[in-house]
Design an enzyme around this catalytic site. Structure first.
Site, mmCIF file in Angstrom:
data_model
loop_
_atom_site.group_PDB
_atom_site.id
_atom_site.type_symbol
_atom_site.label_atom_id
_atom_site.label_comp_id
_atom_site.label_asym_id
_atom_site.label_seq_id
_atom_site.Cartn_x
_atom_site.Cartn_y
_atom_site.Cartn_z
ATOM 1 N N MET A 30 0.835 -1.198 0.000
ATOM 2 C CA MET A 30 0.000 0.000 0.000
ATOM 3 C C MET A 30 0.878 1.260 0.000
ATOM 4 S SD MET A 30 -3.414 -0.997 2.066
ATOM 5 C CE MET A 30 -2.774 -0.875 3.709
ATOM 6 N N ALA A 32 4.076 4.002 0.886
ATOM 7 C CA ALA A 32 4.813 4.556 2.042
ATOM 8 C C ALA A 32 5.900 3.547 2.411
ATOM 9 C CB ALA A 32 3.883 4.856 3.204
ATOM 10 N N LEU A 33 6.749 3.289 1.430
ATOM 11 C CA LEU A 33 7.674 2.154 1.492
ATOM 12 C C LEU A 33 8.767 2.337 2.536
ATOM 13 C CD1 LEU A 33 8.044 1.500 -2.337
ATOM 14 C CD2 LEU A 33 6.488 0.386 -0.718
ATOM 15 N N HIS A 34 9.152 1.213 3.125
ATOM 16 C CA HIS A 34 10.255 1.188 4.085
ATOM 17 C C HIS A 34 11.052 -0.096 3.855
ATOM 18 C CE1 HIS A 34 7.743 -1.691 6.152
ATOM 19 N NE2 HIS A 34 6.762 -0.814 6.221
ATOM 20 N N HIS A 37 9.280 -3.459 3.196
ATOM 21 C CA HIS A 37 8.831 -3.683 1.816
ATOM 22 C C HIS A 37 10.018 -4.041 0.914
ATOM 23 C CE1 HIS A 37 5.649 -0.653 3.170
ATOM 24 N NE2 HIS A 37 4.929 -1.711 2.854
HETATM 25 P P1 AMP Z 1 1.503 -2.909 3.464
HETATM 26 O O1 AMP Z 1 2.050 -1.869 2.522
HETATM 27 O O2 AMP Z 1 1.524 -2.488 4.878
HETATM 28 O O3 AMP Z 1 0.203 -3.480 2.991
HETATM 29 O O4 AMP Z 1 2.531 -4.112 3.387
HETATM 30 C C1 AMP Z 1 2.888 -4.734 2.177
HETATM 31 C C2 AMP Z 1 3.656 -5.984 2.468
HETATM 32 O O5 AMP Z 1 4.832 -5.658 3.199
HETATM 33 C C3 AMP Z 1 2.866 -6.979 3.351
HETATM 34 O O6 AMP Z 1 3.130 -8.286 2.897
HETATM 35 C C4 AMP Z 1 3.452 -6.725 4.713
HETATM 36 O O7 AMP Z 1 3.341 -7.842 5.575
HETATM 37 C C5 AMP Z 1 4.889 -6.452 4.355
HETATM 38 N N1 AMP Z 1 5.534 -5.725 5.448
HETATM 39 C C6 AMP Z 1 5.115 -4.593 6.062
HETATM 40 N N2 AMP Z 1 5.931 -4.259 7.074
HETATM 41 C C7 AMP Z 1 6.899 -5.206 7.110
HETATM 42 C C8 AMP Z 1 8.040 -5.430 7.939
HETATM 43 N N3 AMP Z 1 8.344 -4.618 8.946
HETATM 44 N N4 AMP Z 1 8.800 -6.521 7.685
HETATM 45 C C9 AMP Z 1 8.483 -7.378 6.675
HETATM 46 N N5 AMP Z 1 7.436 -7.215 5.851
HETATM 47 C C10 AMP Z 1 6.649 -6.150 6.060
#
Ligand code: AMP
Length: 282
Positions: A30, A32-34, A37
Site C-alpha cells: 500500500m 509509504a515504502l520502508h 517492503h
Molecule cells: P503494506 O504496505 O503495509 O500493505 O505491506 C505490504 C507488504 O509488506 C505486506 O506483505 C506486509 O506484511 C509487508 N511488510 C510490512 N511491514 C513489514 C516489515 N516490517 N517486515 C516485513 N514485511 C513487512
C-alpha cells in the site's frame, strides 16, 4: 523504471514473460515504502526473472474511514525508492476505478473462521477486503511467486486460504519481519508517530520478548498476566489485544503442547496510531 496505471498495459507487458514461462515475482503493497517492503522486493529480485510491485491503498480492507483517509500516500517518493533499489522493477499503481470499476465492494470468502479471529474480530470485513484485492491483483499479474511479510501473519494465512480455494497457480512466500534498530516493527504507520514515540515504541517489542521468556519458562497464563499488567500501567500505550495462538489454526492457546508452534500477537495504540506486531515463541 516502468510504471503502469492501467491493467491492460501491464498485462500486455507481462504477456511475453508468461508465454516464455519466465518466473514473475510479485510484491503487493500500500506504499509509504520502508525497509520491510524492500526486503520483499530483494527476495523477489533474487528468485524471479521479473519483479512487479503494486502500490494501491485498498479501500475495502479499511473498516475505519479515518484510518483510510490518514493512510500515508507518498507515490513520488516510493517510485524513487524502488528505482534506486532496482530500475528493472515494474511498478503497478492503479486508481480505484481501475481495480473496482463503479462497485467498490468486497467479495465474500469462506476463510474457515480464520477471518473472525484477532485482526478479523477487531476489523470486521477487513479480510474479505484483503482477499478481494489480492485475488484481483493475482489475476492481473499472474505471479509465479508472491511475497508477504510475517508482520501481517494472519494475512498470509488468509491469502493462502484464498489461493487454495481459487486454485490460482501462485506460490506464497512468507518473509521475516524487518525491525528498526530499537526493535519496533517497521510499518508505514510509524510515519505518523512523533520521533520521541518512535523511540519509546520499542516498548512493544520488548514486551513481546519478555512474554516469550515467561512463555518458555513458565506458562501461557503467566505470559498473558504479565502483558495485561504491563499495559494496564503504561500511560502511552493502549493494548487492543494480546494473544498467544497456535501458528496454523491461529486459535488462542491456554496451555502448551509438545510439537506445536506458538506465536504471540499484539496490537497496541500509541499516539492514536494502531501498531501491530508478533513473535514466534520457540
Ligand atoms: P503494506 O504496505 O503495509 O500493505 O505491506 C505490504 C507488504 O509488506 C505486506 O506483505 C506486509 O506484511 C509487508 N511488510 C510490512 N511491514 C513489514 C516489515 N516490517 N517486515 C516485513 N514485511 C513487512
Amino acid at each position: 523504471m516502468k510504471i503502469f496505471n492501467k491493467t491492460s498495459d501491464l498485462k500486455n507487458y507481462i504477456a511475453p514473460f508468461l508465454s516464455q514461462k519466465k518466473s514473475i515475482g510479485f510484491v503487493p503493497t500500500m506504499g509509504a515504502l520502508h525497509q520491510g517492503h524492500l526486503s520483499l522486493m530483494e527476495r523477489s529480485l533474487a528468485e524471479n526473472k521479473l519483479t512487479i510491485v503494486s502500490i494501491y491503498v485498498n479501500p475495502t480492507q479499511f473498516n475505519n474511514p479515518e484510518d483510510l483517509e490518514k493512510y500515508p500516500r507518498t507515490l513520488d517518493k516510493d517510485t524513487e525508492i524502488i528505482s534506486k533499489l532496482n530500475d528493472a522493477i515494474i511498478l503497478f499503481a492503479p486508481e480505484t476505478n481501475e481495480m473496482y470499476g463503479n462497485d467498490v465492494s468486497s467479495e465474500k470468502f469462506d476463510f474457515q473462521g480464520i477471518d473472525r479471529l484477532m485482526e478479523g474480530a477487531s476489523r470486521p470485513g477487513h479480510f474479505d477486503g484483503v482477499g478481494t484485492i489480492v485475488k484481483k491483483l493475482f489475476e492481473i499479474v499472474s505471479p509465479t511467486n508472491a511475497y508477504f511479510g510475517e508482520k501481517d501473519f494472519q494475512q498470509i494465512q488468509i491469502v493462502k486460504c484464498m489461493v487454495e480455494q481459487t486454485k490460482l497457480p501462485v506460490n506464497i512466500v512468507p518473509c521475516p519481519i524487518i525491525r528498526e534498530e530499537n526493535g519496533l516493527a517497521m510499518s508505514s504507520r510509524n510515519q505518523r508517530l512523533s520521533p520521541q514515540m518512535k523511540e519509546n515504541a520499542s516498548f512493544i517489542y520488548k514486551s513481546l520478548l519478555k512474554a516469550k521468556e515467561i512463555f518458555l519458562n513458565e506458562s501461557i497464563v503467566a505470559a498473558n498476566a504479565y502483558i495485561a499488567d504491563l499495559y494496564a500501567n503504561a500511560n502511552d500505550f493502549q493494548l487492543e489485544y494480546f494473544t498467544i495462538a497456535e501458528e496454523k489454526s491461529l486459535l488462542t492457546a491456554t496451555e502448551k503442547f509438545p510439537d506445536t508452534h506458538y506465536r504471540a500477537f499484539i496490537v497496541v495504540y500509541a499516539e492514536g496510531v494502531r501498531l501491530i506486531d508478533n513473535l514466534f515463541l520457540q
